[in-house]
Scaffold this motif. Structure first.
Motif, PDB file in Angstrom:
ATOM      1  N   MET A  15       0.829  -1.208   0.000  1.00  0.00           N
ATOM      2  CA  MET A  15       0.000   0.000   0.000  1.00  0.00           C
ATOM      3  C   MET A  15       0.864   1.260   0.000  1.00  0.00           C
ATOM      4  O   MET A  15       0.496   2.279  -0.596  1.00  0.00           O
ATOM      5  N   LEU A  16       2.023   1.206   0.683  1.00  0.00           N
ATOM      6  CA  LEU A  16       2.948   2.334   0.614  1.00  0.00           C
ATOM      7  C   LEU A  16       3.428   2.553  -0.815  1.00  0.00           C
ATOM      8  O   LEU A  16       3.516   3.694  -1.292  1.00  0.00           O
ATOM      9  N   VAL A  17       3.751   1.462  -1.502  1.00  0.00           N
ATOM     10  CA  VAL A  17       4.162   1.566  -2.911  1.00  0.00           C
ATOM     11  C   VAL A  17       3.042   2.175  -3.741  1.00  0.00           C
ATOM     12  O   VAL A  17       3.273   3.044  -4.601  1.00  0.00           O
ATOM     13  N   LYS A  75       1.816   7.127  11.386  1.00  0.00           N
ATOM     14  CA  LYS A  75       0.558   6.604  10.857  1.00  0.00           C
ATOM     15  C   LYS A  75      -0.502   7.687  10.683  1.00  0.00           C
ATOM     16  O   LYS A  75      -1.098   7.794   9.601  1.00  0.00           O
ATOM     17  N   PRO A  76      -0.796   8.511  11.695  1.00  0.00           N
ATOM     18  CA  PRO A  76      -1.836   9.535  11.479  1.00  0.00           C
ATOM     19  C   PRO A  76      -1.473  10.537  10.397  1.00  0.00           C
ATOM     20  O   PRO A  76      -2.349  10.996   9.657  1.00  0.00           O
ATOM     21  N   MET A  77      -0.190  10.867  10.275  1.00  0.00           N
ATOM     22  CA  MET A  77       0.214  11.803   9.237  1.00  0.00           C
ATOM     23  C   MET A  77       0.078  11.183   7.843  1.00  0.00           C
ATOM     24  O   MET A  77      -0.329  11.848   6.883  1.00  0.00           O
ATOM     25  N   LEU A  78       0.400   9.901   7.719  1.00  0.00           N
ATOM     26  CA  LEU A  78       0.257   9.229   6.436  1.00  0.00           C
ATOM     27  C   LEU A  78      -1.214   9.148   6.029  1.00  0.00           C
ATOM     28  O   LEU A  78      -1.570   9.403   4.868  1.00  0.00           O
ATOM     29  N   LEU A  79      -2.078   8.801   6.977  1.00  0.00           N
ATOM     30  CA  LEU A  79      -3.517   8.738   6.668  1.00  0.00           C
ATOM     31  C   LEU A  79      -4.063  10.113   6.310  1.00  0.00           C
ATOM     32  O   LEU A  79      -4.918  10.242   5.423  1.00  0.00           O
ATOM     33  N   LEU A  80      -3.574  11.166   6.994  1.00  0.00           N
ATOM     34  CA  LEU A  80      -3.996  12.530   6.652  1.00  0.00           C
ATOM     35  C   LEU A  80      -3.559  12.887   5.236  1.00  0.00           C
ATOM     36  O   LEU A  80      -4.343  13.454   4.452  1.00  0.00           O
ATOM     37  N   PRO A 172     -10.093   5.258  -6.379  1.00  0.00           N
ATOM     38  CA  PRO A 172     -10.220   3.893  -5.841  1.00  0.00           C
ATOM     39  C   PRO A 172      -8.931   3.371  -5.188  1.00  0.00           C
ATOM     40  O   PRO A 172      -8.994   2.868  -4.055  1.00  0.00           O
ATOM     41  N   PRO A 173      -7.755   3.496  -5.844  1.00  0.00           N
ATOM     42  CA  PRO A 173      -6.549   2.984  -5.165  1.00  0.00           C
ATOM     43  C   PRO A 173      -6.197   3.762  -3.904  1.00  0.00           C
ATOM     44  O   PRO A 173      -5.711   3.172  -2.929  1.00  0.00           O
ATOM     45  N   ALA A 174      -6.429   5.081  -3.884  1.00  0.00           N
ATOM     46  CA  ALA A 174      -6.131   5.852  -2.679  1.00  0.00           C
ATOM     47  C   ALA A 174      -7.054   5.440  -1.530  1.00  0.00           C
ATOM     48  O   ALA A 174      -6.608   5.323  -0.377  1.00  0.00           O
ATOM     49  N   ALA A 175      -8.330   5.215  -1.830  1.00  0.00           N
ATOM     50  CA  ALA A 175      -9.264   4.765  -0.792  1.00  0.00           C
ATOM     51  C   ALA A 175      -8.875   3.381  -0.283  1.00  0.00           C
ATOM     52  O   ALA A 175      -8.928   3.106   0.926  1.00  0.00           O
ATOM     53  N   LEU A 176      -8.469   2.500  -1.184  1.00  0.00           N
ATOM     54  CA  LEU A 176      -8.014   1.168  -0.781  1.00  0.00           C
ATOM     55  C   LEU A 176      -6.794   1.262   0.126  1.00  0.00           C
ATOM     56  O   LEU A 176      -6.730   0.610   1.182  1.00  0.00           O
ATOM     57  N   ALA A 177      -5.823   2.078  -0.272  1.00  0.00           N
ATOM     58  CA  ALA A 177      -4.609   2.222   0.528  1.00  0.00           C
ATOM     59  C   ALA A 177      -4.922   2.782   1.909  1.00  0.00           C
ATOM     60  O   ALA A 177      -4.363   2.319   2.918  1.00  0.00           O
ATOM     61  N   TRP A 178      -5.814   3.773   1.987  1.00  0.00           N
ATOM     62  CA  TRP A 178      -6.180   4.357   3.279  1.00  0.00           C
ATOM     63  C   TRP A 178      -6.782   3.295   4.191  1.00  0.00           C
ATOM     64  O   TRP A 178      -6.401   3.172   5.362  1.00  0.00           O
ATOM     65  N   GLY A 179      -7.714   2.497   3.655  1.00  0.00           N
ATOM     66  CA  GLY A 179      -8.367   1.480   4.477  1.00  0.00           C
ATOM     67  C   GLY A 179      -7.407   0.410   4.954  1.00  0.00           C
ATOM     68  O   GLY A 179      -7.422   0.016   6.131  1.00  0.00           O
ATOM     69  N   VAL A 180      -6.555  -0.066   4.050  1.00  0.00           N
ATOM     70  CA  VAL A 180      -5.623  -1.144   4.422  1.00  0.00           C
ATOM     71  C   VAL A 180      -4.588  -0.642   5.424  1.00  0.00           C
ATOM     72  O   VAL A 180      -4.288  -1.307   6.423  1.00  0.00           O
ATOM     73  N   LEU A 181      -4.019   0.549   5.190  1.00  0.00           N
ATOM     74  CA  LEU A 181      -3.006   1.079   6.104  1.00  0.00           C
ATOM     75  C   LEU A 181      -3.608   1.427   7.464  1.00  0.00           C
ATOM     76  O   LEU A 181      -2.963   1.234   8.503  1.00  0.00           O
ATOM     77  N   ALA A 182      -4.833   1.921   7.497  1.00  0.00           N
ATOM     78  CA  ALA A 182      -5.481   2.211   8.774  1.00  0.00           C
ATOM     79  C   ALA A 182      -5.666   0.939   9.591  1.00  0.00           C
ATOM     80  O   ALA A 182      -5.630   0.974  10.826  1.00  0.00           O
ATOM     81  N   SER A 183      -5.839  -0.203   8.900  1.00  0.00           N
ATOM     82  CA  SER A 183      -6.094  -1.467   9.587  1.00  0.00           C
ATOM     83  C   SER A 183      -4.832  -2.241   9.922  1.00  0.00           C
ATOM     84  O   SER A 183      -4.812  -2.990  10.902  1.00  0.00           O
TER      85      SER A 183
END
Length: 497
Positions: A15-17, A75-80, A172-183
């Motif tokens: 997801m970082l990639v 983590k919070p900064m990356l999600l922001l 779509p990929p940004a939303a996917l990355a946000w959800g996976v990284l948050a979890s």
């Protein structure tokens, strides 16, 4: 949100990639879509602001993201950052005029500027020290591939869909990355600290320093873009440079005196950190000198299409990808960073020499120019992981975020300032050659312009080579006589007797 337990860090790394790929694509994807946008969107603002707004926002937030990651957590900064990038992408695609698009690109850049820094900064939380070089290298390879494919993807989207999808494809990929990284992304120990400690950390952020740095960067970046943005006549280049220098000095003065600086100047007292910071700046000059000016020659001088000129940059992309992976393996095998960096600089010098030679002796051979890009890609690919890994290794843990962010910020500044100065040099050389008596009478005007462009680019690439030569000198400071604990163990710095 509580992180899920995962058996492998590869899912959050993937997801970082993905986030890094999206941020890199948006730096170049509009190069082939902009003509269509100019025809379809009304508005009085110069279209160049669509590029510059993203560049300005992305550059000025890098240092702040780094410092906030140190204080509030990665983590919070990356999600922001992902959230801002996603919102900006939606707004860009929905824009109804140029003014809206420029403002939306600013929001998108405010998110995109944090994605690369925070992705690199998160790798140490996922992997052991001996593995980090490999994964930092994979991030560098992904960045290089994405940057080169941006124009091709932009052209395809405009041709088969519309320019709106150059932005909406991110959602779509940004939303996917946000959800996976948050979890899945692990949270660090800030939550376990007493509330009083957390409050002191928040209060330690140097907001005045952040404001001074933002003003300085905006003014200096506006100076680099001044010729393209149709600014009011009273906003001259010299005024922007003078104000930028004034705010820069004020920022440095503030950092020397504040208890918790945004950018600790003590980092640059470490020879290895100062060296990789300068090397990062030089790589920005070298990379953008190639990807900005060579397509101009291929399109204006050799009459190739924008997509055709983009294909001729593939050797650069291939070199970055291959060498970034190789650099990670070399670092993991405990090869000295200084030796790898010297080899990289020599490859880049060879490339600029070859490009100048082709423009002098074989100016009508685009394949020869394309082949000459391969050593440049190899050199850049070798250096990208070294800059990040060494910057992290020689910096105190409490300054890891800003220590990672500063070289990234300097690379962006080096690219922007380098392109502006080299473009001014190119325009001066071409104007002088075409103004010579009989310059346009010896043949067709188009041929004369192509010849002047080829001659001017030889000097441009010579200046870029000079920046690389200075970076080669800086590699001497990657070798320290008394390496700190952990550096020699990981082969990043080689001890001398």
């Amino acid at each position: 949100m509580k992180a899920l337990r995962t058996s492998s860090p590869l899912l959050p790394f993937a997801m970082l990639v993905l986030t890094l790929v999206l941020a890199a694509l948006d730096q170049t994807i509009l190069s082939t879509a902009l003509p269509v946008i100019s025809r379809e969107l009304p508005g009085a603002w110069p279209l160049a602001w669509v590029f510059s707004a993203y560049l300005l926002a992305a550059t000025v937030v890098i240092a702040l993201y780094g410092r906030l990651a140190d204080v509030l957590g990665k983590k919070p900064m990356l999600l922001l950052a992902i959230g801002l990038f996603l919102a900006g992408s939606l707004a860009c695609g929905a824009s109804q005029d140029v003014q809206q698009l420029v403002l939306a690109r600013t929001l998108q850049g405010a998110g995109g500027g944090g994605l690369m820094t925070l992705a690199m900064l998160t790798v140490p939380d996922l992997f052991a020290p001996e593995q980090r070089g490999r994964y930092q290298a994979l991030l560098g390879a992904a960045y290089g591939v994405s940057t080169m494919f941006g124009p091709l993807i932009g052209g395809a989207l405009v041709e088969h869909l519309s320019w709106h999808w150059a932005f909406w494809m991110n959602v779509p990929p940004a939303a996917l990355a946000w959800g996976v990284l948050a979890s899945t992304l692990p949270s660090k120990s800030s939550a376990a600290q007493p509330p009083a400690t957390q409050e002191r950390q928040r209060m330690s952020i140097d907001w005045l320093g952040a404001a001074l740095l933002t003003a300085a960067l905006v003014l200096l970046l506006l100076a680099t873009q001044q010729g393209q943005l149709n600014l009011p006549e009273r906003v001259s280049l010299w005024l922007l440079l003078a104000l930028g220098a004034m705010f820069t000095l004020a920022f440095v003065w503030r950092q020397k005196r504040v208890a918790h600086p945004l950018l600790p100047l003590s980092l640059f007292a470490r020879p290895a950190y100062a060296a990789v910071s300068f090397i990062g700046t030089a790589t920005g000059v070298a990379l953008y000198a190639a990807v900005v000016f060579l397509p101009q020659y291929l399109q204006i001088g050799l009459h190739l299409s924008p997509t055709g000129s983009a294909w001729h940059l593939l050797p650069l992309m291939a070199g970055i990808t291959l060498a970034a992976v190789t650099s990670g393996k070399l670092l993991r095998a405990q090869r000295p960073a200084a030796s790898i960096a010297r080899a990289a600089c020599m490859l880049m010098l060879l490339s600029f020499g070859l490009m100048a030679g082709v423009l002098h002796w074989l100016p009508a051979r685009p394949l020869a120019l394309s082949a000459a890009l391969l050593p440049l890609g190899l050199g850049l690919g070798l250096l990208f992981p070294i800059v990040t890994v060494v910057a992290q290794r020689v910096s105190p843990a409490q300054h890891m975020g800003i220590a990672t962010a500063a070289p990234v910020m300097l690379r962006s500044l080096g690219g922007a300032a380098g392109v502006a100065l080299l473009a001014a040099l190119l325009a001066h050389l071409m104007k002088r050659e075409l103004a010579a008596p009989g310059a346009l009478s010896r043949g067709a005007a188009a041929d004369a312009v192509a010849a002047a462009l080829a001659h001017g680019l030889q000097s441009v690439f010579g200046c870029a080579a000079a920046a690389v030569l200075l970076a080669l000198v800086a590699t001497n400071w990657l070798v320290q006589k008394q390496p700190r604990e952990g550096l020699a163990k990981n082969g990043l710095l080689k001890a001398t007797p």
